[in-house]
Structure formats: structure tokens, C-alpha cells
Design a protein around this motif. Structure first.
Motif, PDB file in Angstrom:
ATOM      1  N   VAL A 106       5.191  31.598  64.341  1.00 61.33           N
ATOM      2  CA  VAL A 106       4.423  32.707  64.787  1.00 61.33           C
ATOM      3  C   VAL A 106       3.823  32.712  62.983  1.00 61.33           C
ATOM      4  CG1 VAL A 106       5.285  35.342  64.092  1.00 61.33           C
ATOM      5  CG2 VAL A 106       5.957  33.993  65.959  1.00 61.33           C
ATOM      6  N   LYS A 113      -0.003  36.103  64.871  1.00 65.40           N
ATOM      7  CA  LYS A 113       0.054  35.676  65.222  1.00 65.40           C
ATOM      8  C   LYS A 113       0.788  34.333  66.296  1.00 65.40           C
ATOM      9  CE  LYS A 113      -5.142  36.360  64.434  1.00 65.40           C
ATOM     10  NZ  LYS A 113      -6.326  35.667  63.894  1.00 65.40           N
ATOM     11  N   PHE A 114       0.908  34.190  67.648  1.00 67.94           N
ATOM     12  CA  PHE A 114       1.697  33.018  67.582  1.00 67.94           C
ATOM     13  C   PHE A 114       0.856  32.035  67.821  1.00 67.94           C
ATOM     14  CE2 PHE A 114       3.557  36.941  70.151  1.00 67.94           C
ATOM     15  CZ  PHE A 114       4.816  35.975  69.993  1.00 67.94           C
ATOM     16  N   THR A 129       0.210  38.803  68.218  1.00 67.15           N
ATOM     17  CA  THR A 129       1.272  39.593  68.736  1.00 67.15           C
ATOM     18  C   THR A 129       1.272  40.948  69.011  1.00 67.15           C
ATOM     19  OG1 THR A 129       1.294  39.681  66.544  1.00 67.15           O
ATOM     20  CG2 THR A 129       2.335  38.097  67.084  1.00 67.15           C
ATOM     21  N   LEU A 151      10.707  38.978  67.976  1.00 66.96           N
ATOM     22  CA  LEU A 151      10.347  38.765  67.004  1.00 66.96           C
ATOM     23  C   LEU A 151      10.942  39.878  66.058  1.00 66.96           C
ATOM     24  CD1 LEU A 151       7.680  37.525  67.606  1.00 66.96           C
ATOM     25  CD2 LEU A 151       6.590  38.571  66.398  1.00 66.96           C
ATOM     26  N   TYR A 164       9.086  39.364  73.804  1.00 63.96           N
ATOM     27  CA  TYR A 164       8.259  38.887  74.318  1.00 63.96           C
ATOM     28  C   TYR A 164       8.399  38.438  76.067  1.00 63.96           C
ATOM     29  CZ  TYR A 164       5.148  40.366  70.325  1.00 63.96           C
ATOM     30  OH  TYR A 164       4.538  41.068  69.206  1.00 63.96           O
ATOM     31  N   LEU A 168       3.529  35.570  76.298  1.00 65.34           N
ATOM     32  CA  LEU A 168       3.732  36.067  74.826  1.00 65.34           C
ATOM     33  C   LEU A 168       2.749  36.969  74.950  1.00 65.34           C
ATOM     34  CD1 LEU A 168       2.528  32.636  73.115  1.00 65.34           C
ATOM     35  CD2 LEU A 168       5.160  33.163  73.469  1.00 65.34           C
ATOM     36  N   LEU A 170       3.546  41.262  74.991  1.00 63.98           N
ATOM     37  CA  LEU A 170       5.040  42.123  74.470  1.00 63.98           C
ATOM     38  C   LEU A 170       4.994  42.771  75.380  1.00 63.98           C
ATOM     39  CD1 LEU A 170       6.075  43.377  71.708  1.00 63.98           C
ATOM     40  CD2 LEU A 170       3.993  45.453  72.287  1.00 63.98           C
TER      41      LEU A 170
END
Length: 402
Positions: A106, A113-114, A129, A151, A164, A168, A170
């Protein structure tokens, strides 16, 4: 005569070859400004992947390096073409078959962002994210079911947790009005989440259910801000700095460790008996059915690692690293070898060809504890006695022949 001379030379060479200190090998890229490794994780080939930051032209960029166990580089990925100003952790990513297929980071530039990286060090994808607002992200972790990620940190002046899925996306996000920030989080599968939570008054250990709902305050009378969590086998541990003891009549406290079972009962508590620098890294790992604790001794600034058994007994000190310039961010212990990561900083009174460079340090001896100075002197005394005895034996032999 010859055999005595050969014997004496052999003993001297043997003793001279005795290494009374552990061998430490330092590896660094030393290519960029202000390199720093922040995180370490095992790769699939029994090596280690380090993730950190370097600086070029006043901008920060992400640096990922896969080291073999001998310190040689398997691959490195310098993500200069992708904007990023900070890094918040590294863990594994998984394919549809549930197997590890790479690494997940991250990062932050204008948004969080991932970043997914393949096992071979190739950039795979970037994904938002979808976190918005005034965010202080603390870190992220892999969920215990290997089916997603969490997170956590601060969102608009309130603590938050965001869940998540494995793709990825949410799933949910929760904020907590009476909590300022979540500083550390672990996922104990069906038992729920445990967090070190910062409030206006104190830091608390709080339990959450698997949907992120706060259930109970387990402990709130901590006397330290340097608090951490570790997942154990059917247990979890809280550890950090404590002022409950004073070492050597100084103002320095030491470390503490509390082990809980999954119904939140204390199994044992251990308090260290040596001075610890509260402002330096305190890190606990579990491996080989033991705990290994890293801290900095406040008396001499040395970096130390101690082995603690599963019952909380401090068994031995396995490492004492003299330190004038290392900043440690993490470590791993694998089959009697220690791996440290962080940054090497040039001391103020030295002239160096660098200001700050990346650190990957390997203690490759089977026994990594440093021998005390008194033991070094003992070796020298024994050496002298043996030489004298050989000389006496030689003179006696010679006199007997006459």
C-alpha cells in the motif's frame, strides 16, 4: 623438537582463528539518496524481500529488493516511473487457487493505492483503495483467512478499519467516534480483531468482532506509547516499553510482554531486566517455537536480540550488535541466522561517501551471540599458559637428553 614446534604453531593458529565475535555481513545498494528498507518478508525461495524508499531530485520512490539468504540480489524493482511518497507495508497476494502469487504493497501519492508485484519482481497492477478524506494510514495486514486485507489508522480525526476482499474491493469501512487512531491491528480469525487504540486519555487494548464492531476494552492502564501486538498460536501478545521497573538506578525502564489466550485471559507477563531505549524500535517475532525480541540498550546504544520461550522465560541473549549508525526497522530469525533491515546513517564525526543508505545485515554464524570482552581476555590468557607449558616441556625434554 619438531613435533612440539608443530603442536605449538597449530594451537596458536587455532586460537588466532577463533572468532570471539559473531560475523555480521552488511549488504546495501548504496545507489540512491536516503535509501531505507522499511519492511521485510520471506520470498518463496527461502530468501527475503525488502521494501523501502529512496530519494531522487527531492522526490520519494519505492524500492523493492529480493535477497537470497547469502545476501546476493535475486531481483530489484525501482519504481521511479510510478509516483509514491510513502509506503505502508508489504504482504502476500494470492491467486484464484489460493496460492501465493506475488506481493502486495500500500503506497501513497495523491491517494492511497494497492500495488501488486509478481514473485519475479514485475509490476502487475495498481488499484485504488477508495479511501477519501483526511487520512493518516498506519499500516495494513492480511486477514487470517487469507481472503482479504485490513487497512487501519485515522480518518477525519477518528480511528478507522477498512476491510477489502481478495480482489482488493472495499467490503466495509468502520469509524469510531470515541477513538483517535488505531496504531496496530491483528486478526485472530474467528476470535476477531485486536487493536492498540489511541484515545484522548490513554492507549487501550480493544477487541473487535469480525465485522469491525468494538466489543470490549481488555486493558487500558498502559504506561507507554511504544505498544505493539503479535499474533501467536492460539494466543496473542502485547509488548512494548514500561516504566514499571528502573534499571541500574537510572531513569530508563525496560520492556514488557503480556501473553493472552483467545478468551482474553492473561497466560503470563514478563518484564525485562535491562535498560531499553523507549524511542527506538522494539520488535517481537515468533519462530522455531520461541519468541525473539529486538530492542536497543539505552546504556551503550547496542542493538540486542533475546530468545524467550513460550512460557515467557528469557532464555538467552542471542545477539548484541554494537551500534553507532544503524537504524533498525525490522528483523527475522531463521535457522540460527538473523536478518536485519533498516538504514545506515553516517556518524556526524565521520566523512562518508553517503548520508544514508539501505541496510540488509546478515548474522550468519551458527551462534550469533557476541563473546564478552572478559572471555576474549580468557582466551589470550589460556593461549599464553599453553605456550609456556610447551616451552617448559621442550626444555625439560632437552635437558633429559643431556
Amino acid at each position: 623438537m619438531k613435533k612440539y614446534v608443530v603442536l605449538m604453531i597449530s594451537i596458536i593458529l587455532l586460537l588466532l582463528g577463533t572468532n570471539v565475535y559473531a560475523k555480521d555481513t552488511v549488504y546495501s545498494l548504496n545507489k540512491y539518496d536516503k535509501e531505507e528498507y522499511k519492511y521485510i518478508i520471506k520470498d518463496q525461495d527461502k530468501g527475503y524481500v525488502t521494501a523501502g524508499i529512496y530519494e531522487t531530485e527531492k522526490e520519494n520512490h519505492i524500492l523493492i529488493v529480493d535477497y537470497k539468504k547469502d545476501g546476493s540480489i535475486k531481483w530489484q524493482l525501482k519504481l521511479k516511473e510510478y509516483d509514491a511518497t510513502d509506503l505502508y507495508g508489504i504482504t502476500y497476494s494470492y491467486g484464484e487457487d489460493g496460492r501465493i502469487d506475488g506481493f502486495l504493497l500500500v503506497v501513497k501519492n495523491d491517494t492511497f493505492k494497492f500495488w501488486k508485484i509478481s514473485l519475479d519482481g514485475e509490476f502487475v497492477e495498481e488499484k485504488e483503495t477508495n479511501l477519501f478524506g483526511e487520512i493518516e494510514l498506519e499500516s495494513f495486514i492480511e486477514s487470517s483467512d487469507k481472503m482479504g486485507y485490513l487497512l487501519y489508522g485515522k480518518l477525519d480525526s477518528k480511528a478507522f478499519i477498512a476491510k477489502y476482499d481478495g480482489s482488493l474491493n472495499l467490503v466495509w469501512i468502520k469509524t469510531y467516534e470515541d477513538m483517535k487512531k488505531i496504531n496496530e491491528l491483528i486478526d485472530e480469525y474467528e476470535a476477531g480483531y485486536y487493536a492498540i487504540v489511541e484515545t484522548d486519555e490513554v492507549n487501550k487494548l480493544i477487541k473487535f468482532d469480525t465485522e469491525g464492531n468494538a466489543l470490549s476494552v481488555i486493558k487500558e492502564d498502559f504506561d507507554s506509547t511504544n505498544l505493539h501486538l503479535l499474533q501467536g498460536n492460539d494466543s496473542y501478545l502485547v509488548y512494548g516499553y514500561t516504566n514499571d521497573v528502573k534499571i541500574n538506578n537510572s531513569n530508563s525502564g525496560s520492556y514488557f510482554i503480556i501473553r493472552y489466550n483467545l478468551v482474553d485471559k492473561v497466560l503470563w507477563e514478563t518484564i525485562g531486566d535491562e535498560p531499553v531505549d523507549e524511542n527506538k524500535l522494539i520488535k517481537l517475532n515468533e519462530t522455531n517455537h520461541n519468541y525473539y525480541l529486538l530492542h536497543t540498550n539505552s546504556n551503550d546504544n547496542s542493538i540486542e536480540v533475546s530468545r524467550i520461550d513460550l512460557d515467557g522465560v528469557v532464555v538467552e541473549k542471542v545477539k548484541k550488535l554494537k551500534n553507532d549508525y544503524y537504524d533498525m526497522n525490522g528483523f527475522s530469525f531463521d535457522h540460527n541466522v538473523l536478518y536485519f533491515i533498516g538504514q545506515i546513517n553516517c556518524p556526524e564525526d565521520d566523512n562518508c561517501d553517503y548520508n544514508a543508505k539501505s541496510l540488509f545485515l546478515v548474522s550468519s554464524e551458527d551462534k550469533v551471540i557476541e563473546v564478552e570482552d572478559k572471555d576474549s581476555k580468557t582466551i589470550l590468557i589460556i593461549t599464553g599458559i599453553i605456550i609456556i607449558l610447551i616451552g617448559i616441556m621442550y626444555l625439560y625434554k632437552k635437558k633429559k637428553k643431556h
